[in-house]
Write a protein that holds these residues in place. Structure first.
Motif, short mmCIF file in Angstrom:
data_model
loop_
_atom_site.label_atom_id
_atom_site.label_comp_id
_atom_site.label_asym_id
_atom_site.label_seq_id
_atom_site.Cartn_x
_atom_site.Cartn_y
_atom_site.Cartn_z
N PHE A 1 -33.84 53.88 32.99
CA PHE A 1 -34.08 52.78 32.06
C PHE A 1 -35.37 53.00 31.29
O PHE A 1 -36.40 53.32 31.86
CB PHE A 1 -34.14 51.44 32.81
N GLN A 2 -35.30 52.82 29.97
CA GLN A 2 -36.46 53.02 29.12
C GLN A 2 -37.35 51.78 29.05
O GLN A 2 -38.50 51.87 28.68
CB GLN A 2 -36.02 53.40 27.70
N GLU B 1 -33.71 46.86 29.16
CA GLU B 1 -32.52 47.62 29.53
C GLU B 1 -32.13 47.35 30.98
O GLU B 1 -30.95 47.18 31.30
CB GLU B 1 -32.75 49.12 29.32
N LEU B 2 -33.11 47.32 31.85
CA LEU B 2 -32.85 47.03 33.26
C LEU B 2 -32.30 45.62 33.43
O LEU B 2 -31.33 45.40 34.16
CB LEU B 2 -34.13 47.20 34.08
#
Length: 115
Positions: A15-16, A20-21
């Motif tokens: 995850f960036q 996103e997470l």
């Protein structure tokens, strides 16, 4: 809440960003609810810290206390007292109790319906 929490360290590395997470773990409705509740808490916290700030500024004025004298009485650093007076501090109940003890100000916490 729907959660898919079986991640290991390698899974998290893909995850960036936290966004996103968050999208991986929660549904859109859950994310919206989390954000709404966080905004409400923030608003309530800001109202409380503003009330404390105003009360302490008034106390200082009524008692002809300068900043340095007041911080010595409270046994606080300049940075901590400055944050409190600006309403930018997330003070603990212990700090509030100490402020009350030193100043003699009665600080009430009302818990009940807002309606």
């Amino acid at each position: 809440m729907t959660t898919k929490m079986n991640f290991n360290k390698k899974d998290y590395e893909k995850f960036q960003s936290l966004d996103e997470l968050e999208k991986e773990i929660f549904s859109k409705d859950e994310i919206k609810d989390i954000h709404t509740r966080a905004l409400k808490r923030s608003k309530t916290r800001n109202e409380m810290t503003e009330a404390l700030s105003k009360a302490l500024i008034q106390y200082m004025a009524q008692n002809h206390l300068g900043f340095n004298e007041f911080k010595k009485q409270l046994h606080m650093s300049s940075a901590t007292l400055s944050k409190i007076l600006k309403g930018h501090s997330n003070v603990t109940l212990d700090t509030i109790a100490e402020i009350s003890e030193v100043t003699g100000l009665k600080i009430d916490l009302h818990i009940g319906s807002r309606f």
